[in-house]
Every structure is written in C-alpha cells, then in structure tokens.
Design a protein around this motif. Structure first.
Motif, PDB file in Angstrom:
ATOM      1  N   ILE A  85      31.615 -38.573  -3.730  1.00  0.00           N
ATOM      2  CA  ILE A  85      31.496 -38.498  -2.280  1.00  0.00           C
ATOM      3  C   ILE A  85      30.025 -38.412  -1.918  1.00  0.00           C
ATOM      4  CG2 ILE A  85      31.956 -37.058  -0.252  1.00  0.00           C
ATOM      5  CD1 ILE A  85      34.437 -36.004  -1.816  1.00  0.00           C
ATOM      6  N   SER A  86      29.575 -39.233  -0.988  1.00  0.00           N
ATOM      7  CA  SER A  86      28.209 -39.041  -0.510  1.00  0.00           C
ATOM      8  C   SER A  86      28.259 -38.309   0.825  1.00  0.00           C
ATOM      9  CB  SER A  86      27.459 -40.371  -0.408  1.00  0.00           C
ATOM     10  OG  SER A  86      27.789 -41.063   0.763  1.00  0.00           O
ATOM     11  N   THR A  87      27.422 -37.304   0.916  1.00  0.00           N
ATOM     12  CA  THR A  87      27.412 -36.462   2.107  1.00  0.00           C
ATOM     13  C   THR A  87      26.084 -35.733   2.208  1.00  0.00           C
ATOM     14  OG1 THR A  87      28.444 -34.560   3.204  1.00  0.00           O
ATOM     15  CG2 THR A  87      28.480 -34.557   0.804  1.00  0.00           C
ATOM     16  N   SER A  88      25.709 -35.401   3.428  1.00  0.00           N
ATOM     17  CA  SER A  88      24.510 -34.575   3.564  1.00  0.00           C
ATOM     18  C   SER A  88      24.897 -33.128   3.875  1.00  0.00           C
ATOM     19  CB  SER A  88      23.605 -35.144   4.664  1.00  0.00           C
ATOM     20  OG  SER A  88      24.374 -35.459   5.794  1.00  0.00           O
ATOM     21  N   ALA A  89      26.211 -32.878   3.878  1.00  0.00           N
ATOM     22  CA  ALA A  89      26.677 -31.510   4.138  1.00  0.00           C
ATOM     23  C   ALA A  89      27.721 -31.097   3.094  1.00  0.00           C
ATOM     24  CB  ALA A  89      27.269 -31.425   5.549  1.00  0.00           C
ATOM     25  N   PRO A  90      27.283 -30.972   1.851  1.00  0.00           N
ATOM     26  CA  PRO A  90      28.235 -30.701   0.766  1.00  0.00           C
ATOM     27  C   PRO A  90      29.092 -29.459   0.989  1.00  0.00           C
ATOM     28  CG  PRO A  90      25.954 -30.405   0.017  1.00  0.00           C
ATOM     29  CD  PRO A  90      25.896 -31.075   1.351  1.00  0.00           C
ATOM     30  N   ASN A  91      28.523 -28.445   1.565  1.00  0.00           N
ATOM     31  CA  ASN A  91      29.309 -27.220   1.761  1.00  0.00           C
ATOM     32  C   ASN A  91      30.458 -27.416   2.742  1.00  0.00           C
ATOM     33  OD1 ASN A  91      28.313 -25.301  -0.055  1.00  0.00           O
ATOM     34  ND2 ASN A  91      26.424 -25.141   1.162  1.00  0.00           N
TER      35      ASN A  91
ATOM     36  N   ALA B 206      23.884 -36.809  -2.359  1.00  0.00           N
ATOM     37  CA  ALA B 206      23.219 -37.476  -1.240  1.00  0.00           C
ATOM     38  C   ALA B 206      23.440 -38.973  -1.390  1.00  0.00           C
ATOM     39  CB  ALA B 206      21.728 -37.151  -1.250  1.00  0.00           C
ATOM     40  N   ASP B 207      23.453 -39.671  -0.279  1.00  0.00           N
ATOM     41  CA  ASP B 207      23.840 -41.076  -0.318  1.00  0.00           C
ATOM     42  C   ASP B 207      22.972 -41.927  -1.236  1.00  0.00           C
ATOM     43  OD1 ASP B 207      25.879 -42.894   0.816  1.00  0.00           O
ATOM     44  OD2 ASP B 207      24.089 -44.028   1.393  1.00  0.00           O
ATOM     45  N   GLU B 208      21.678 -41.612  -1.331  1.00  0.00           N
ATOM     46  CA  GLU B 208      20.827 -42.465  -2.180  1.00  0.00           C
ATOM     47  C   GLU B 208      21.206 -42.365  -3.660  1.00  0.00           C
ATOM     48  OE1 GLU B 208      19.660 -40.132  -0.094  1.00  0.00           O
ATOM     49  OE2 GLU B 208      18.174 -38.826  -1.061  1.00  0.00           O
ATOM     50  N   ALA B 209      21.888 -41.295  -4.049  1.00  0.00           N
ATOM     51  CA  ALA B 209      22.289 -41.164  -5.451  1.00  0.00           C
ATOM     52  C   ALA B 209      23.723 -41.638  -5.695  1.00  0.00           C
ATOM     53  CB  ALA B 209      22.154 -39.710  -5.899  1.00  0.00           C
TER      54      ALA B 209
ATOM     55  N   THR C 118      24.275 -44.369  -8.635  1.00  0.00           N
ATOM     56  CA  THR C 118      24.076 -43.872 -10.003  1.00  0.00           C
ATOM     57  C   THR C 118      25.119 -42.811 -10.358  1.00  0.00           C
ATOM     58  OG1 THR C 118      22.280 -42.562  -9.039  1.00  0.00           O
ATOM     59  CG2 THR C 118      21.661 -44.420 -10.441  1.00  0.00           C
ATOM     60  N   THR C 119      25.507 -42.008  -9.392  1.00  0.00           N
ATOM     61  CA  THR C 119      26.539 -41.009  -9.663  1.00  0.00           C
ATOM     62  C   THR C 119      27.887 -41.689  -9.927  1.00  0.00           C
ATOM     63  OG1 THR C 119      25.403 -39.461  -8.217  1.00  0.00           O
ATOM     64  CG2 THR C 119      27.653 -38.920  -8.818  1.00  0.00           C
ATOM     65  N   LEU C 120      28.160 -42.701  -9.127  1.00  0.00           N
ATOM     66  CA  LEU C 120      29.412 -43.446  -9.321  1.00  0.00           C
ATOM     67  C   LEU C 120      29.443 -44.055 -10.724  1.00  0.00           C
ATOM     68  CD1 LEU C 120      32.048 -44.597  -8.237  1.00  0.00           C
ATOM     69  CD2 LEU C 120      30.753 -46.511  -7.273  1.00  0.00           C
TER      70      LEU C 120
ATOM     71  N   LYS D 241      20.850 -49.058  -4.284  1.00  0.00           N
ATOM     72  CA  LYS D 241      21.828 -49.245  -3.213  1.00  0.00           C
ATOM     73  C   LYS D 241      23.225 -49.433  -3.781  1.00  0.00           C
ATOM     74  CE  LYS D 241      19.735 -51.204   0.935  1.00  0.00           C
ATOM     75  NZ  LYS D 241      18.558 -51.994   0.554  1.00  0.00           N
ATOM     76  N   SER D 242      23.307 -50.115  -4.924  1.00  0.00           N
ATOM     77  CA  SER D 242      24.621 -50.439  -5.489  1.00  0.00           C
ATOM     78  C   SER D 242      24.549 -50.373  -7.005  1.00  0.00           C
ATOM     79  CB  SER D 242      25.026 -51.855  -5.069  1.00  0.00           C
ATOM     80  OG  SER D 242      24.130 -52.785  -5.661  1.00  0.00           O
ATOM     81  N   GLU D 243      25.718 -50.338  -7.615  1.00  0.00           N
ATOM     82  CA  GLU D 243      25.759 -50.388  -9.080  1.00  0.00           C
ATOM     83  C   GLU D 243      25.149 -51.683  -9.588  1.00  0.00           C
ATOM     84  OE1 GLU D 243      29.930 -49.847  -9.995  1.00  0.00           O
ATOM     85  OE2 GLU D 243      29.527 -47.874 -10.834  1.00  0.00           O
ATOM     86  N   GLU D 244      25.331 -52.741  -8.826  1.00  0.00           N
ATOM     87  CA  GLU D 244      24.784 -54.035  -9.227  1.00  0.00           C
ATOM     88  C   GLU D 244      23.257 -53.949  -9.375  1.00  0.00           C
ATOM     89  OE1 GLU D 244      26.386 -57.222  -7.025  1.00  0.00           O
ATOM     90  OE2 GLU D 244      25.737 -58.636  -8.588  1.00  0.00           O
TER      91      GLU D 244
END
Length: 579
Positions: free
Chosen positions: A206-212, A253-256, A259-261, A302-305
């Motif tokens: 999940i990408s989010t700027s409010a993890p809590n 965070a969305d920029e990661a 790579t996290t995926l 931006k993407s796995e690609e």
DNA sequence: GCCGTTTTCGGCCCGACTGTTTTCAGTCG
C-alpha cells in the motif's frame, strides 16, 4: 524404455535430500551460510535443465562444490545418504514439524532440544505448561504462550492453502482497500501475484503518506481474528474464513511503491539473485530503492519496469520470478501470452447439462469479452449426474445454437461436446456421430483409481481419435483435495505431439490443470495448449484471466496457446489430426 | 558449504518486528 538408474533415483530425490539436510543442519544451529549452501545447491539442480543422466560433472554446476557433490554421489551409488543418516541420528525426527510453529526457528528449537531435552510436540507442550520454557534465557512468558498456541494450531490447517481457498479473501480485501481513506495505490504481492497454486499467506503493498491512519483501518477489517504485528510499515493480521488466512500489509511512501512491490512479490530466490547482481555493480537493493554504494544516493522508480530497466533487464513478469532462468531469458517475456491475446473459450457448459446459463446468455457474455469464437461443450450421456446429452439432445442443441448464432454475427459459436472417455477405454459416441459436431473434447470423469496403464489406454484412445481436438483437465486433480488419476505425463505429452492433440489448461482455480510445470514441458516439446474456463456460469468465464496467469507462469508464448489464433488457423490445425 | 581476473580467506541479500533486553538475537518474508 528399460529401467535405468534415472528411474530408481530421480533429480527430485536429490533436491529433496539436499533440502532435508539443510533442515537438519538448521536444527543443529549450524552456520546459516552452510545451511543456505545446501539450499542453493538444491536450487541449482532445480534450475539446471539437464536430466540426471546428462550430468556427469556435478561440480561444474554453480552452487555445487566438493561437499555437496560427494553427498550426491554417495546417494546415487548407495541409494541412501550417509550425511543424512548421521544427522538423523543426532537430531530427533519429531523436531522437524516444530519448525512450523510461528516464531520458532532452528536456533531456538536447537536450544529447546539441548537445554530441555525437547524432542517432539508432546515434550514441548509439557515444558510450556510447566513454565520451563519461560525460564530459558532469551525466552520469556510471552514466547511460551505463543509457542503453546502455535502448537495447538499446528495440525488444524495445511501449511499452504490452495489458491482457490484464498481468492475470496483477496477479493474482499481489494474491495476494502479500493475504498479506504489515505490509500494512494495498492497491489497484491507474494506468491498469489506469482500465480503459485498454493500460498502461505496474502501480501499487499500500500502506498500512503499516512501509514498510521491506514493501519488503524487495516486492523479493523472484517473478519480479522488476530493482529500478529502492527508497526509503522507493516501490519499482519489473521482473517477468519474457510481457513485462517494470514495477511501482511506493507505501507510505504509512493516513491518506494515499485521497489517494495518487487521486493514482496519475490520469490525470495529471485530477489537474492537480483540483489547479487546489484551488488556486483556497486549497488544495494532494498524495498526502498536502489542505493549507489559509492555516492550513498538512493534511486526510486515509477514502475517495476523502470526498476528492471535500471539493471539492463527487460521487464520480468511476476509469474516467472522463481530464479529459474528468468534473468537470462528476460528478452523473451514480452512474447508471453496475455489476456488480451485470447480470442475464444473452447470449453463451457449451459443449462442443457449442468451449467447455469443458456446458450444465448453465454454467447452474450463471450461477445462482451470481445471473443471471436466459443465452443458450447456440455457433458455427454455417460455423465448422468451432470445431465449429459445423448445424440438426440445434442442434435437438438445444434439447432438451438444455429438459432442463437443468427443474433451474433461477430461471434462464431461452435457446437461441441465434452465427451466422456469411459472406464473400459471406449468413447461415449461413435465416429459417425462425432463428425456431425464442430468441436469435441475428450475427458475423464470416472474410475479415477485405475492403474496408470488403464488410464493411459483411455487417454491414448481419445488422442488417436480424429475428431477429438483437445483433452480436458488432463490430470483430473483438484488442488489440495484430489491428486487426480495416474497419468504418465511424459507419455501423454509425447502422444499429444504425435497425434496433434491439444492439451487443456483448465483455468478453474480449483484445478489449474495442467500445472505450469507441465505446460512448460508441453511447449518445449512443441505441444499446443488451449486455455479454457470450463465455465458453468457467467461469472466463471472470468477464470480466463487466472488461466492466462498460470500459462505465463509456465512461460507459454502466445503462439503455443491455440485460442489466441484466429479461427481459420485453428481449423487448419485441427485438420492435421485427420491426415 | 561455496566462491573468487580486485580475494584461496572472508565474505555470503536486506530490513521490520517482537520479545527480551537495555543494545540485540531470532524469526520472517
């Protein structure tokens, strides 16, 4: 073929042996790198395309050195392994299953064995109840409680759950995430994304700027039975369903996100290989990006690609990320079959036998999918429980199909049948009748317990028949429930090649039959495959997407899958059977 | 235990979370 040594000991036996040795070493608290050396050796064998007899110098395989080679030769020569025998003498058998307890690994178990003499479930249970475990250094009250509950649930459910058993949970979570506040993007990851036929748990990124804020919502999802972990970036829960399903959420965070995926899609072995590649280039991969070790800068994607491109690789689809040669072959994966390539579905049922929809309804849904052709293939008369059709009803059905056809100028509806191959090896209809039909499938639905010889005789009869285009669900298995009949797959594939018979990938998630492993072998032998839903209702026509996923996992190229072909090409191929 | 044109010894993929600690080991993915 006469019996050779290959038949006595096969490659899988050696792989299994090496893995088993690794487990025992783990229980001895051995050096983790030694343990992983055995696992790597097993992996190397798995990846090597050669058969046992084709390998003469084991040590030339990367990952196999002096030690593992001598274990292998010993096993080949004697049929047993001295190394394993010794380990089994030193480590009690009963400890192995205790490794399945959450939170118990080799090191802790080794200490329980050495310091408390625990050798099996009963010993461990007693020790926990008498609070001996909590007294050990490094353990405590909570560990003891956790071990006890883990112990009790040890046999309640299988280690890995069938794909189909967790589909529903996945869906409902995806629906919840799609409507969840503060969630920017999300994706399934893990073995489910790789289309493995069984999974240990579900992973979501999940990408989010409010993890809590997201975390609070996650632990309140429907049917959450237990919260295993809830940190800043990771939430683990157990969802109560037909089985208890563990679900891990990773918040970044969305920029990661990319790579996290990638990281949590795995497989683990795939990740290890890519990290090694990165390391050799002076870079370090983590879920947060790629760090340049010289500058300390971390690059995100931006993407796995983009991520793969950074390493001069083509995009490697999730389905093939198994450390089985995907890095070397990354340039071919853009030719893998995709859902949009599919032009038709050649196996489906209607209310004429045991389906839920009429011919017209099925045609309408198929047209909506953009298909060019479908085959209506209800059951044949032998299958009474499914209201199978005899010659008379099939002729009537053809008239109805012709009537419906008039309303669908852009969809060719083939009048077919899923014909039973009877226990005595004969077919449910004679050739004189079969030639009236546009499309005939051969299928086994009875006498599953016959010997391999009997089963193969049945299948061969069907394959030699000039009217049977494909064999449905060739092994008859139900994942996690039923092994299927005694098919000799090597012989089946060889025969399919000789007779130009197409083999089915039945896309029903309970079946996925053939499996991705055998699909790969089919393609290597030039055997064509058809991906069909075997739909019994409108919704199950959607199984096609999952079927395509399994096909991709088997590295199937578009050209191998006949229902990506235009109808004319398909008809030309069918004619080969009659030549 | 395996590996190596930077190495035959010293590395071996990386990080989060938990529980038991009071700075970290073990487990997990």
């Amino acid at each position: 073929m006469v019996n050779t040594k290959d038949d006595a000991v096969n490659k899988k036996d050696i792989i299994y042996l090496l893995e088993k040795i690794a487990i025992y070493l783990e229980l001895q608290g051995e050096n983790p790198f030694k343990i992983s050396a055995y696992r790597k050796a097993a992996q190397a064998l798995e990846t090597d395309p050669r058969s046992l007899s084709e390998i003469d110098d084991w040590s030339t395989i990367k990952g196999i050195g002096k030690g593992t080679q001598s274990v292998i030769t010993d096993f080949l020569e004697s049929g047993t392994s001295e190394t394993l025998r010794q380990l089994q003498e030193e480590v009690p058998e009963g400890l192995i299953q205790l490794l399945d307890i959450q939170g118990l690994g080799g090191k802790k178990l080794a200490r329980l064995y050495q310091e408390l003499g625990i050798e099996n479930k009963a010993d461990l249970k007693l020790a926990c109840e008498n609070h001996k475990v909590a007294e050990l250094k490094g353990f405590g009250k909570k560990s003891e409680e956790k071990i006890l509950t883990g112990l009790l649930s040890l046999n309640e459910q299988p280690d890995r759950l069938p794909f189909d058993a967790v589909r529903g949970v996945r869906r409902s979570i995806e629906t919840a995430l799609a409507n969840m506040a503060f969630v920017e993007r999300f994706s399934i990851a893990g073995s489910m994304r790789r289309m493995r036929e069984t999974v240990k748990d579900l992973d979501f990124i999940i990408s989010t700027s409010a993890p809590n804020k997201v975390k609070e919502q996650l632990i309140k999802l429907d049917h959450v039975k237990d919260v295993i972990a809830s940190g800043e970036t990771k939430v683990s829960v157990v969802i109560e369903d037909q089985f208890d399903v563990s679900v891990d959420f990773r918040m970044v965070a969305d920029e990661a996100f990319a790579t996290t995926l990638h990281h949590f899609t795995g497989s683990k072995d795939h990740n290890v290989m890519l990290r090694q590649l990165a390391k050799s280039r002076g870079e370090k991969i983590s879920e947060y990006g790629v760090e340049n070790l010289a500058t300390g800068e971390t690059k995100t994607f931006k993407s796995e690609e983009d991520f793969f491109n950074h390493f001069d690789l083509y995009f490697i689809p999730p389905e093939v990320r198994e450390a089985k040669g995907e890095f070397e072959h990354s340039s071919t994966f853009n030719r893998l079959v995709t859902l949009s390539d599919i032009k038709g579905d050649l196996h489906m049922h209607t209310t004429w036998s045991d389906g839920a929809q009429s011919i017209e309804e099925m045609a309408r849904f198929a047209e909506a999918k953009g298909y060019e052709y479908i085959a209506i293939t209800d059951h044949s008369k032998f299958l009474r429980v499914a209201n199978g059709l005899n010659e008379k009803r099939l002729r009537e059905q053809r008239q109805e199909i012709e009537r419906v056809q008039n309303h669908f100028p852009n969809l060719k509806i083939l009048a077919g049948v899923e014909m039973d191959i009877l226990p005595d090896g004969s077919l449910d209809f004679d050739n004189a009748f079969l030639q009236e039909l546009d499309y005939v499938i051969g299928a086994i639905h009875s006498s599953f317990n016959q010997t391999e010889e009997e089963i193969m005789t049945r299948l061969f009869t069907a394959m030699e028949n000039p009217y049977i285009k494909h064999i449905a669900h060739p092994t008859g298995r139900i994942i996690g429930k039923r092994k299927g009949y005694h098919v000799n797959m090597e012989k089946l594939i060889k025969k399919a090649k000789e007779t130009h018979t197409i083999l089915e990938l039945n896309a029903n998630p309970k079946r996925f039959d053939l499996s991705s492993e055998w699909l790969k072998v089919c393609q290597e032998h030039g055997v064509k495959v058809t991906i069909n839903t075997d739909a019994h209702s409108k919704d199950t026509l959607d199984f096609m997407a999952e079927g395509v996923g399994v096909a991709r996992r088997g590295w199937l190229l578009k050209d191998t899958v006949v229902n990506t072909w235009p109808l004319a090409e398909l008809e030309a191929y069918w004619k080969k059977k009659q030549e």
